[in-house]
Scaffold this motif. Structure first.
Motif, PDB file in Angstrom:
ATOM      1  N   UNK A 131      -0.592   5.201  -0.547  1.00  0.00           N
ATOM      2  CA  UNK A 131      -0.513   6.243   0.479  1.00  0.00           C
ATOM      3  C   UNK A 131       0.383   7.397   0.027  1.00  0.00           C
ATOM      4  N   UNK A 132       1.426   7.095  -0.743  1.00  0.00           N
ATOM      5  CA  UNK A 132       2.249   8.157  -1.320  1.00  0.00           C
ATOM      6  C   UNK A 132       1.442   9.037  -2.256  1.00  0.00           C
ATOM      7  N   UNK A 133       0.562   8.418  -3.048  1.00  0.00           N
ATOM      8  CA  UNK A 133      -0.287   9.185  -3.962  1.00  0.00           C
ATOM      9  C   UNK A 133      -1.316  10.022  -3.203  1.00  0.00           C
ATOM     10  N   UNK A 134      -1.827   9.480  -2.104  1.00  0.00           N
ATOM     11  CA  UNK A 134      -2.779  10.259  -1.289  1.00  0.00           C
ATOM     12  C   UNK A 134      -2.090  11.508  -0.752  1.00  0.00           C
ATOM     13  N   UNK A 135      -0.886  11.341  -0.201  1.00  0.00           N
ATOM     14  CA  UNK A 135      -0.136  12.500   0.308  1.00  0.00           C
ATOM     15  C   UNK A 135       0.210  13.472  -0.811  1.00  0.00           C
ATOM     16  N   UNK A 181       5.507  11.635  -8.598  1.00  0.00           N
ATOM     17  CA  UNK A 181       6.348  10.896  -9.540  1.00  0.00           C
ATOM     18  C   UNK A 181       6.937   9.643  -8.898  1.00  0.00           C
ATOM     19  N   UNK A 182       7.457   9.778  -7.689  1.00  0.00           N
ATOM     20  CA  UNK A 182       8.053   8.626  -6.995  1.00  0.00           C
ATOM     21  C   UNK A 182       7.003   7.546  -6.761  1.00  0.00           C
ATOM     22  N   UNK A 183       5.826   7.923  -6.309  1.00  0.00           N
ATOM     23  CA  UNK A 183       4.771   6.950  -6.021  1.00  0.00           C
ATOM     24  C   UNK A 183       4.262   6.277  -7.284  1.00  0.00           C
ATOM     25  N   UNK A 184       4.146   7.034  -8.374  1.00  0.00           N
ATOM     26  CA  UNK A 184       3.709   6.435  -9.631  1.00  0.00           C
ATOM     27  C   UNK A 184       4.734   5.433 -10.155  1.00  0.00           C
ATOM     28  N   UNK A 185       6.004   5.793 -10.105  1.00  0.00           N
ATOM     29  CA  UNK A 185       7.050   4.859 -10.545  1.00  0.00           C
ATOM     30  C   UNK A 185       7.048   3.624  -9.656  1.00  0.00           C
ATOM     31  N   UNK A 186       6.921   3.818  -8.358  1.00  0.00           N
ATOM     32  CA  UNK A 186       6.873   2.702  -7.413  1.00  0.00           C
ATOM     33  C   UNK A 186       5.703   1.770  -7.736  1.00  0.00           C
ATOM     34  N   UNK A 187       4.556   2.325  -8.067  1.00  0.00           N
ATOM     35  CA  UNK A 187       3.384   1.511  -8.379  1.00  0.00           C
ATOM     36  C   UNK A 187       3.540   0.790  -9.718  1.00  0.00           C
ATOM     37  N   UNK A 188       4.069   1.475 -10.716  1.00  0.00           N
ATOM     38  CA  UNK A 188       4.125   0.931 -12.071  1.00  0.00           C
ATOM     39  C   UNK A 188       5.205  -0.145 -12.209  1.00  0.00           C
ATOM     40  N   UNK A 189       6.322   0.011 -11.528  1.00  0.00           N
ATOM     41  CA  UNK A 189       7.378  -0.995 -11.629  1.00  0.00           C
ATOM     42  C   UNK A 189       6.870  -2.340 -11.129  1.00  0.00           C
ATOM     43  N   UNK A 190       7.379  -3.420 -11.701  1.00  0.00           N
ATOM     44  CA  UNK A 190       6.938  -4.744 -11.233  1.00  0.00           C
ATOM     45  C   UNK A 190       7.198  -4.907  -9.741  1.00  0.00           C
ATOM     46  N   UNK A 206       0.801  -1.227   0.000  1.00  0.00           N
ATOM     47  CA  UNK A 206       0.000   0.000   0.000  1.00  0.00           C
ATOM     48  C   UNK A 206       0.831   1.274   0.000  1.00  0.00           C
ATOM     49  N   UNK A 207       2.153   1.170   0.034  1.00  0.00           N
ATOM     50  CA  UNK A 207       3.015   2.352   0.028  1.00  0.00           C
ATOM     51  C   UNK A 207       2.767   3.296  -1.135  1.00  0.00           C
TER      52      UNK A 207
END
Length: 127
Positions: free
Chosen positions: A47-51, A103-112, A43-44
């Motif tokens: 929650x990063x995207x929410x913030x 940007x960090x949260x999107x990359x974190x989510x998109x990466x496998x 869920x990181x």
């Protein structure tokens, strides 16, 4: 003055709709995509995207409040000497931090997601 208020309102609405859609998509897809991971890694990104969305919306909300005539003394952007007020600095920095976190949260989510490994197993040399 009317076109500036319209622009502020449209940008607020566009950002709110985009963040709502993005957060809904990530919340629905996370259990299937990252369900095998520990809670924080699963869920990181969400929650990063929410913030990130909350931080980006700070300055947009300030503009809407000013356009509505609310809190004019507290929320103006510039001092008489053209330096930023506390509200101006807060809006500027929250937008910067929010965009970086987005940007960090999107990359974190998109990466496998990969398998859930402990730190020692991850750093161990291959067999």
């Amino acid at each position: 003055m009317g076109s500036r208020k319209l622009a502020h309102t449209l940008m607020f609405a566009f950002n709110l709709a985009a963040f709502s859609s993005l957060l809904t998509f990530v919340a629905v897809k996370t259990p299937g995509k990252r369900g095998h991971l520990a809670f924080a890694r699963r869920w990181g990104p969400f929650f990063g995207l929410v913030w990130a969305a909350s931080l980006i919306m700070v300055d947009l909300t300030r503009h809407i409040c000013l356009d509505a005539g609310m809190f004019l003394e507290q929320l103006h952007m510039f001092n008489p000497d053209m330096s930023l007020t506390l509200a101006g600095r807060l809006g500027m920095y929250s937008t910067w931090v929010g965009n970086i976190l987005l940007m960090v949260s999107l990359v974190w989510y998109v990466l496998p997601a990969g398998p859930d490994r402990s730190r020692d197993a991850f750093l161990a040399p291959p067999l």
